[in-house]
Write a protein that holds these residues in place. Sequence first.
Motif, mmCIF file in Angstrom:
data_model
loop_
_atom_site.group_PDB
_atom_site.id
_atom_site.type_symbol
_atom_site.label_atom_id
_atom_site.label_comp_id
_atom_site.label_asym_id
_atom_site.label_seq_id
_atom_site.Cartn_x
_atom_site.Cartn_y
_atom_site.Cartn_z
ATOM 1 N N VAL A 211 66.502 45.815 39.331
ATOM 2 C CA VAL A 211 65.963 46.793 38.378
ATOM 3 C C VAL A 211 64.443 46.691 38.445
ATOM 4 O O VAL A 211 63.881 45.615 38.248
ATOM 5 C CB VAL A 211 66.458 46.510 36.937
ATOM 6 C CG1 VAL A 211 65.816 47.469 35.958
ATOM 7 C CG2 VAL A 211 67.960 46.578 36.868
ATOM 8 N N ARG A 212 63.797 47.793 38.745
ATOM 9 C CA ARG A 212 62.345 47.781 38.885
ATOM 10 C C ARG A 212 61.680 47.843 37.520
ATOM 11 O O ARG A 212 61.931 48.754 36.753
ATOM 12 C CB ARG A 212 61.909 48.947 39.750
ATOM 13 C CG ARG A 212 62.498 48.800 41.152
ATOM 14 C CD ARG A 212 61.815 49.619 42.135
ATOM 15 N NE ARG A 212 60.411 49.210 42.189
ATOM 16 C CZ ARG A 212 59.535 49.726 43.030
ATOM 17 N NH1 ARG A 212 59.912 50.654 43.861
ATOM 18 N NH2 ARG A 212 58.288 49.330 43.039
ATOM 19 N N LEU A 213 60.842 46.852 37.247
ATOM 20 C CA LEU A 213 60.133 46.766 35.975
ATOM 21 C C LEU A 213 58.721 46.278 36.255
ATOM 22 O O LEU A 213 58.525 45.263 36.927
ATOM 23 C CB LEU A 213 60.858 45.810 35.027
ATOM 24 C CG LEU A 213 60.248 45.610 33.655
ATOM 25 C CD1 LEU A 213 60.285 46.915 32.861
ATOM 26 C CD2 LEU A 213 60.995 44.532 32.896
ATOM 27 N N MET A 214 57.738 47.016 35.759
ATOM 28 C CA MET A 214 56.343 46.642 35.961
ATOM 29 C C MET A 214 56.058 45.301 35.281
ATOM 30 O O MET A 214 56.531 45.041 34.170
ATOM 31 C CB MET A 214 55.435 47.732 35.380
ATOM 32 C CG MET A 214 53.987 47.553 35.757
ATOM 33 S SD MET A 214 52.920 48.832 35.070
ATOM 34 C CE MET A 214 53.527 50.275 35.885
ATOM 35 N N HIS A 215 55.281 44.460 35.962
ATOM 36 C CA HIS A 215 54.815 43.196 35.374
ATOM 37 C C HIS A 215 53.556 42.762 36.116
ATOM 38 O O HIS A 215 53.560 41.942 37.002
ATOM 39 C CB HIS A 215 55.904 42.112 35.397
ATOM 40 C CG HIS A 215 56.461 41.819 36.751
ATOM 41 N ND1 HIS A 215 57.324 42.656 37.397
ATOM 42 C CD2 HIS A 215 56.270 40.774 37.570
ATOM 43 C CE1 HIS A 215 57.643 42.142 38.568
ATOM 44 N NE2 HIS A 215 57.017 41.005 38.709
ATOM 45 N N VAL A 216 52.445 43.375 35.739
ATOM 46 C CA VAL A 216 51.173 43.235 36.445
ATOM 47 C C VAL A 216 50.623 41.812 36.385
ATOM 48 O O VAL A 216 50.115 41.303 37.380
ATOM 49 C CB VAL A 216 50.140 44.250 35.886
ATOM 50 C CG1 VAL A 216 48.777 44.048 36.508
ATOM 51 C CG2 VAL A 216 50.634 45.666 36.133
ATOM 52 N N CYS A 217 50.741 41.131 35.269
ATOM 53 C CA CYS A 217 50.108 39.818 35.114
ATOM 54 C C CYS A 217 50.954 38.670 35.654
ATOM 55 O O CYS A 217 50.533 37.519 35.594
ATOM 56 C CB CYS A 217 49.753 39.564 33.648
ATOM 57 S SG CYS A 217 51.177 39.261 32.584
ATOM 58 N N THR B 76 52.192 36.865 29.807
ATOM 59 C CA THR B 76 51.997 37.392 28.455
ATOM 60 C C THR B 76 50.639 38.061 28.268
ATOM 61 O O THR B 76 50.137 38.142 27.165
ATOM 62 C CB THR B 76 52.158 36.269 27.404
ATOM 63 O OG1 THR B 76 53.166 35.385 27.792
ATOM 64 C CG2 THR B 76 52.542 36.822 26.041
ATOM 65 N N LEU B 77 50.028 38.533 29.339
ATOM 66 C CA LEU B 77 48.691 39.098 29.224
ATOM 67 C C LEU B 77 48.662 40.618 29.187
ATOM 68 O O LEU B 77 47.921 41.206 28.408
ATOM 69 C CB LEU B 77 47.824 38.618 30.404
ATOM 70 C CG LEU B 77 47.622 37.110 30.510
ATOM 71 C CD1 LEU B 77 46.875 36.779 31.784
ATOM 72 C CD2 LEU B 77 46.872 36.603 29.302
ATOM 73 N N CYS B 78 49.420 41.292 30.039
ATOM 74 C CA CYS B 78 49.238 42.724 30.245
ATOM 75 C C CYS B 78 50.165 43.615 29.411
ATOM 76 O O CYS B 78 49.865 44.772 29.194
ATOM 77 C CB CYS B 78 49.424 43.062 31.717
ATOM 78 S SG CYS B 78 51.105 42.798 32.315
ATOM 79 N N ALA B 79 51.288 43.113 29.007
ATOM 80 C CA ALA B 79 52.285 43.857 28.224
ATOM 81 C C ALA B 79 52.841 45.059 28.984
ATOM 82 O O ALA B 79 53.316 46.005 28.372
ATOM 83 C CB ALA B 79 51.730 44.280 26.869
ATOM 84 N N THR B 80 52.783 45.036 30.321
ATOM 85 C CA THR B 80 53.378 46.126 31.088
ATOM 86 C C THR B 80 54.884 45.971 31.236
ATOM 87 O O THR B 80 55.559 46.911 31.645
ATOM 88 C CB THR B 80 52.747 46.235 32.493
ATOM 89 O OG1 THR B 80 52.876 44.987 33.161
ATOM 90 C CG2 THR B 80 51.292 46.647 32.390
ATOM 91 N N PHE C 261 57.734 51.036 30.765
ATOM 92 C CA PHE C 261 57.064 51.427 32.012
ATOM 93 C C PHE C 261 57.976 51.157 33.205
ATOM 94 O O PHE C 261 57.713 50.248 33.991
ATOM 95 C CB PHE C 261 55.760 50.649 32.190
ATOM 96 C CG PHE C 261 54.773 50.852 31.090
ATOM 97 C CD1 PHE C 261 54.176 52.092 30.864
ATOM 98 C CD2 PHE C 261 54.417 49.797 30.258
ATOM 99 C CE1 PHE C 261 53.274 52.277 29.860
ATOM 100 C CE2 PHE C 261 53.493 49.971 29.251
ATOM 101 C CZ PHE C 261 52.921 51.206 29.037
ATOM 102 N N PRO C 262 59.039 51.931 33.395
ATOM 103 C CA PRO C 262 59.908 51.696 34.560
ATOM 104 C C PRO C 262 59.212 52.137 35.846
ATOM 105 O O PRO C 262 58.367 53.037 35.827
ATOM 106 C CB PRO C 262 61.127 52.560 34.279
ATOM 107 C CG PRO C 262 60.604 53.655 33.417
ATOM 108 C CD PRO C 262 59.488 53.044 32.598
ATOM 109 N N LEU C 263 59.548 51.491 36.937
ATOM 110 C CA LEU C 263 59.027 51.880 38.240
ATOM 111 C C LEU C 263 60.077 52.708 38.961
ATOM 112 O O LEU C 263 61.276 52.541 38.743
ATOM 113 C CB LEU C 263 58.681 50.641 39.069
ATOM 114 C CG LEU C 263 57.541 49.794 38.523
ATOM 115 C CD1 LEU C 263 57.383 48.533 39.347
ATOM 116 C CD2 LEU C 263 56.253 50.576 38.538
#
Length: 147
Positions: A73-79, A83-87, A138-140
Amino acid sequence: MDTEKNEFDFAARMKSAIEPARGVDDRDLRNAFSARLKQVAAKPDVVPIEFDGRRIEVRRGGTLLGAAMKNGVRLMHVCGARTLCATCRVVVESGEDNLTPMRGSEKFSLRWHLSVSPRTRLACQARVNGPVEVESVFPLCGELPNG
């Protein structure tokens, strides 16, 4: 003697009313139940969850982000789950009591990013203890490569 026979007849009628009908074959139901019980017993620490409408399994105590990544399952996670970006924000549709309580750093990050809904969680921080249903904020798009 007559009361004894009446009691015997009454007991026989009660017993026949309580017992299930003999004509119904519930062998298939018992076999299906037995198979499901064996399947659950084989993986006692696996919890079924629903992520963006897909049914997936997660290890009890694992994060929602980890479950998403392991199941494609594609899920954004920039950081990188710090626990920094909340994406990796998700909205918990049901089962919020089956997630670990929100820690201070998660609350701070959500407030900083103006997500103050009590149903919003960070997938990198929310650990699963039981069945939940979540939708990503924010799904990819697209598929993850295999391998």
